[in-house]
Design a protein around this motif. Structure first.
Motif, PDB file in Angstrom:
ATOM      1  N   PRO A   1      13.994   0.566   3.230  1.00  0.00           N
ATOM      2  CA  PRO A   1      12.409   0.951   3.723  1.00  0.00           C
ATOM      3  C   PRO A   1      12.413   1.447   5.122  1.00  0.00           C
ATOM      4  O   PRO A   1      12.174   1.503   6.446  1.00  0.00           O
ATOM      5  CB  PRO A   1      11.605  -0.015   3.870  1.00  0.00           C
ATOM      6  CG  PRO A   1      12.163  -1.270   4.600  1.00  0.00           C
ATOM      7  CD  PRO A   1      13.773  -0.825   3.344  1.00  0.00           C
ATOM      8  N   LEU A   2      12.987   2.759   5.514  1.00  0.00           N
ATOM      9  CA  LEU A   2      13.975   3.047   6.415  1.00  0.00           C
ATOM     10  C   LEU A   2      12.649   3.985   7.228  1.00  0.00           C
ATOM     11  O   LEU A   2      12.323   3.910   8.380  1.00  0.00           O
ATOM     12  CB  LEU A   2      14.604   4.448   6.170  1.00  0.00           C
ATOM     13  CG  LEU A   2      15.006   5.674   7.235  1.00  0.00           C
ATOM     14  CD1 LEU A   2      15.715   4.599   8.486  1.00  0.00           C
ATOM     15  CD2 LEU A   2      16.238   6.259   7.277  1.00  0.00           C
TER      16      LEU A   2
ATOM     17  N   THR B   1      11.836  11.002  -2.482  1.00  0.00           N
ATOM     18  CA  THR B   1      11.289  12.540  -2.054  1.00  0.00           C
ATOM     19  C   THR B   1      10.578  11.826  -0.941  1.00  0.00           C
ATOM     20  O   THR B   1      10.834  12.005   0.570  1.00  0.00           O
ATOM     21  CB  THR B   1      10.757  12.978  -2.981  1.00  0.00           C
ATOM     22  OG1 THR B   1      12.340  12.953  -4.231  1.00  0.00           O
ATOM     23  CG2 THR B   1      10.053  14.349  -2.085  1.00  0.00           C
ATOM     24  N   ARG B   2       9.009  10.758  -1.493  1.00  0.00           N
ATOM     25  CA  ARG B   2       8.014  10.598   0.056  1.00  0.00           C
ATOM     26  C   ARG B   2       8.928  10.218   0.798  1.00  0.00           C
ATOM     27  O   ARG B   2       8.126  10.121   2.395  1.00  0.00           O
ATOM     28  CB  ARG B   2       6.735  10.052  -1.032  1.00  0.00           C
ATOM     29  CG  ARG B   2       5.734   9.836  -0.361  1.00  0.00           C
ATOM     30  CD  ARG B   2       4.816   9.929  -0.949  1.00  0.00           C
ATOM     31  NE  ARG B   2       4.652   8.640  -1.815  1.00  0.00           N
ATOM     32  CZ  ARG B   2       4.269   7.648  -1.711  1.00  0.00           C
ATOM     33  NH1 ARG B   2       3.309   7.014  -0.162  1.00  0.00           N
ATOM     34  NH2 ARG B   2       4.282   6.534  -3.039  1.00  0.00           N
ATOM     35  N   ALA B   3       9.541   8.827   0.757  1.00  0.00           N
ATOM     36  CA  ALA B   3       9.870   8.066   1.822  1.00  0.00           C
ATOM     37  C   ALA B   3      10.932   8.892   2.880  1.00  0.00           C
ATOM     38  O   ALA B   3      10.937   8.569   4.127  1.00  0.00           O
ATOM     39  CB  ALA B   3      10.979   6.948   0.547  1.00  0.00           C
ATOM     40  N   GLU B   4      11.754  10.031   2.320  1.00  0.00           N
ATOM     41  CA  GLU B   4      12.647  11.092   3.551  1.00  0.00           C
ATOM     42  C   GLU B   4      11.499  11.147   3.904  1.00  0.00           C
ATOM     43  O   GLU B   4      11.796  11.807   5.441  1.00  0.00           O
ATOM     44  CB  GLU B   4      13.339  11.521   2.680  1.00  0.00           C
ATOM     45  CG  GLU B   4      15.078  10.588   1.981  1.00  0.00           C
ATOM     46  CD  GLU B   4      15.919  11.795   1.278  1.00  0.00           C
ATOM     47  OE1 GLU B   4      15.379  12.882   1.210  1.00  0.00           O
ATOM     48  OE2 GLU B   4      16.694  11.880   0.846  1.00  0.00           O
ATOM     49  N   THR B   5      10.651  12.173   3.527  1.00  0.00           N
ATOM     50  CA  THR B   5       9.862  12.545   4.228  1.00  0.00           C
ATOM     51  C   THR B   5       9.127  11.706   5.286  1.00  0.00           C
ATOM     52  O   THR B   5       8.456  12.210   6.588  1.00  0.00           O
ATOM     53  CB  THR B   5       8.858  13.471   3.524  1.00  0.00           C
ATOM     54  OG1 THR B   5       9.099  14.134   2.354  1.00  0.00           O
ATOM     55  CG2 THR B   5       7.352  14.298   3.846  1.00  0.00           C
ATOM     56  N   GLU B   6       8.926  10.436   4.970  1.00  0.00           N
ATOM     57  CA  GLU B   6       7.651  10.069   6.099  1.00  0.00           C
ATOM     58  C   GLU B   6       8.486   9.414   6.824  1.00  0.00           C
ATOM     59  O   GLU B   6       8.533   8.998   8.025  1.00  0.00           O
ATOM     60  CB  GLU B   6       6.921   9.022   5.201  1.00  0.00           C
ATOM     61  CG  GLU B   6       5.867   8.458   4.434  1.00  0.00           C
ATOM     62  CD  GLU B   6       5.501   7.564   3.562  1.00  0.00           C
ATOM     63  OE1 GLU B   6       4.542   7.582   3.196  1.00  0.00           O
ATOM     64  OE2 GLU B   6       6.586   7.088   3.588  1.00  0.00           O
ATOM     65  N   ALA B   7      10.058   9.441   6.529  1.00  0.00           N
ATOM     66  CA  ALA B   7      11.267   8.979   7.956  1.00  0.00           C
ATOM     67  C   ALA B   7      11.819   9.593   8.789  1.00  0.00           C
ATOM     68  O   ALA B   7      11.340   9.860   9.940  1.00  0.00           O
ATOM     69  CB  ALA B   7      12.478   8.448   6.660  1.00  0.00           C
ATOM     70  N   HIS B   8      11.864  11.210   8.261  1.00  0.00           N
ATOM     71  CA  HIS B   8      11.754  12.775   8.835  1.00  0.00           C
ATOM     72  C   HIS B   8      10.360  12.206   9.952  1.00  0.00           C
ATOM     73  O   HIS B   8      10.501  12.326  11.136  1.00  0.00           O
ATOM     74  CB  HIS B   8      11.797  13.459   7.872  1.00  0.00           C
ATOM     75  CG  HIS B   8      13.283  13.939   7.618  1.00  0.00           C
ATOM     76  ND1 HIS B   8      13.773  14.766   6.423  1.00  0.00           N
ATOM     77  CD2 HIS B   8      14.164  13.324   7.838  1.00  0.00           C
ATOM     78  CE1 HIS B   8      14.957  14.019   6.287  1.00  0.00           C
ATOM     79  NE2 HIS B   8      15.120  13.221   6.966  1.00  0.00           N
TER      80      HIS B   8
END
Length: 584
Positions: free
Chosen positions: A475-476, A518-525
């Motif tokens: 959970p980054l 995909t959503r996890a990476e967007t939220e992390a960025h």
């Protein structure tokens, strides 16, 4: 001064020559002497003093000197009796002499700037406390640099204006032989200095050497030219010779070099021109005969001969340490404090707002006593106005809070967590000296968790970290959001937060706990962007066995320092934290 493979005796010989030339031409500014206290440094200073004019003043510059003592100002005792007297500061007192700056690496930037301004103008301008005076202040500055290898040295504002940079650490006491020169010889050389002729080839040779050595400042070749002139005057010559220019290149240009000169081009020479008969009355120039080096090549070769073999690597380390060199006891950023800390000056204000500075208040009121007496009943008494009050300004270093954010997911989490625990204990071992607190956030499964709230206690840290386990998803985004919230809370408490995030940069759990990569990476960025916008100091350590660029991309979005450590080591994490902390 870097002497390459030369021994201590050669280094001392060049240092002796620098002292003599400095005595011949005080316009060279002075020298940075890198050496700790000891007989070698004392011997060089004693010889320099022996070469100075007999009545020349010799003063020391305290590291924490205040402006009133450095620059001068209104004499308070005389002002209170109705007499306007200008009190000379240290820079005016040393006019015509030598100013010694012990521990120059610890000199305040503001103090260094004031000294540099006086060196440029040859005077101190007083425009305060009802004064408008210009006091002569022409002096030679000797900056004694006692910094460690990984510390920033003397301020660039001073080193830029000092011709020489001498490193006496490699000289042994038995090699420090006396200087065979007298003040009478120096005085004679000074009378011949203006008669030395400077020609265009000499100027071109020094400028070309400076460019080849990667020196961007125009002061360097200008100072080198003055050194060459002083050496020619010392040798009783009116024309500059290659030996004068070569010595100048070694003393002035070589210590400032940032790169080794490029090798000559191997390109094919242009085709020869048709031979023509030279005029019968033309004389051949032996300096331009085939096979003999030009003046430019001679000067550059002299400087290159004493450069260290790993100059570029040494310069890179110097640049890194100069940009952010953590000193002993360094903590967070400096903050203004109303009543505690190191005194850094005064300002206008009410005594209710801070600590009253009585002397500064009286100095502010003194110039107006005559006017106020005429407007009043004329009685002899001190009259203070509301704008006369001065309160002291203090500055203190805030505590730093190091927040370690570690990826506890996956099969490699056990190794990362073990090294992270070691890093926490190393940081806490220095917590008291460096005024640092340490916190730990671990993220795995569906969310991040504050495993160790910011603390200085080693015992508490060991207890909280003992049962920390790893494994699961990543959970980054949650980790970055939790870290940002904790950092902002620490900042609100007056501390300086430092984020160190150990991850491979690939998250697969969104903020709501859903497993959508995909959503996890967007939220992390997005969370990384908010960390950057908040101005939080941070670093990202790529801990993946085979880095693929995800962590580096995350560091770019955060505006963070990036490091690749596939195998995290506790000592490396501690060193990275030291680099992040502001210089003391």
């Amino acid at each position: 001064m870097t002497d390459g493979d030369a021994g201590g005796s050669e280094t001392w010989a060049l240092a002796v020559r620098a002292a003599i030339l400095l005595a011949v031409d005080p316009g060279l500014g002075g020298a940075v002497v890198r050496a700790g206290p000891g007989p070698v440094r004392d011997a060089w200073l004693d010889q320099l003093k022996a070469l100075s004019p007999p009545a020349a003043p010799w003063r020391r510059l305290p590291a924490g000197i205040e402006d009133d003592r450095l620059l001068g100002g209104l004499d308070l005792t005389a002002a209170l009796t109705g007499t306007r007297v200008v009190s000379r500061g240290l820079l005016a007192e040393v006019d015509g002499g030598t100013l010694i700056a012990p521990m120059a690496e610890r000199l305040e930037a503001s103090t260094a700037a004031k000294v540099a301004a006086a060196m440029d103008c040859g005077a101190v301008d007083l425009a305060r406390e009802g004064l408008s005076e210009r006091l002569p202040a022409r002096f030679v500055l000797i900056a004694l640099d006692e910094s460690a290898t990984d510390e920033a040295g003397c301020a660039a504002a001073l080193t830029e204006r000092l011709a020489f940079s001498l490193d006496l650490d490699g000289v042994r006491a038995r090699e420090a032989e006396p200087i065979l020169a007298t003040w009478a010889e120096i005085a004679e050389a000074r009378t011949r200095l203006e008669a030395v002729i400077v020609d265009e080839p000499a100027i071109h040779a020094l400028c070309a050497a400076a460019e080849a050595l990667g020196i961007g400042s125009l002061r360097a070749p200008s100072l080198a030219l003055r050194v060459a002139r002083a050496n020619a005057a010392l040798e009783d010559r009116e024309d500059l010779e290659p030996d004068d220019l070569s010595l100048a290149a070694q003393l002035v240009l070589a210590p400032r070099a940032t790169r080794r000169p490029a090798p000559p081009d191997d390109a094919e020479p242009p085709p020869p021109e048709p031979e023509t008969e030279p005029p019968e009355d033309s004389a051949s120039d032996p300096g331009e005969s085939e096979g003999e080096p030009s003046l430019d090549e001679i000067v550059l070769a002299a400087a290159a001969a004493i450069l260290p073999a790993e100059l570029e690597a040494m310069w890179a380390r110097t640049e890194r340490s100069g940009a952010a060199a953590p000193a002993q006891g360094g903590g967070g950023a400096r903050q203004a404090s109303p009543r505690r800390g190191r005194r850094v000056g005064v300002r206008t204000g009410s005594p209710r707002q801070g600590v009253l500075d009585l002397v500064a208040t009286l100095k502010a009121a003194a110039p107006w006593q005559g006017v106020r007496a005429r407007a009043d009943d004329g009685k002899k008494r001190l009259r203070l106005g509301r704008d006369d009050f001065r309160i002291r300004r203090f500055e203190r270093r805030a505590e730093a809070t190091v927040i370690l954010v570690v990826d506890a997911s996956g099969s490699a989490a056990f190794t990362r967590l073990a090294e992270t625990k070691g890093a926490v204990e190393l940081l806490l071992a220095e917590a008291y000296v460096r005024r640092t607190q340490v916190g730990l956030i671990a993220f795995r499964g569906e969310a991040a968790e504050i495993v160790l709230p910011p603390t200085r206690s080693v015992t508490r840290a060991r207890r909280q970290l003992a049962d920390l386990a790893g494994g699961g998803a990543t959970p980054l985004a949650s980790a970055l959001e939790t870290a940002a919230a904790l950092a902002l809370a620490e900042r609100a408490r007056g501390r300086t937060p430092l984020l160190v995030i150990m991850t491979d940069g690939r998250g697969n759990v969104a903020l709501d706990g859903a497993a959508f990569r995909t959503r996890a990476e967007t939220e992390a960025h997005s969370a990384a962007g908010r960390i950057r916008a908040a101005g939080l100091t941070s670093a990202v350590i790529d801990v993946s066995p085979r880095p693929r660029g995800d962590a580096e991309r995350l560091a770019e979005l955060m505006g963070a320092r990036f490091a690749v450590l596939p195998r995290v080591q506790a000592g490396a994490v501690r060193d990275l934290v030291r680099d992040l902390q502001p210089a003391a």
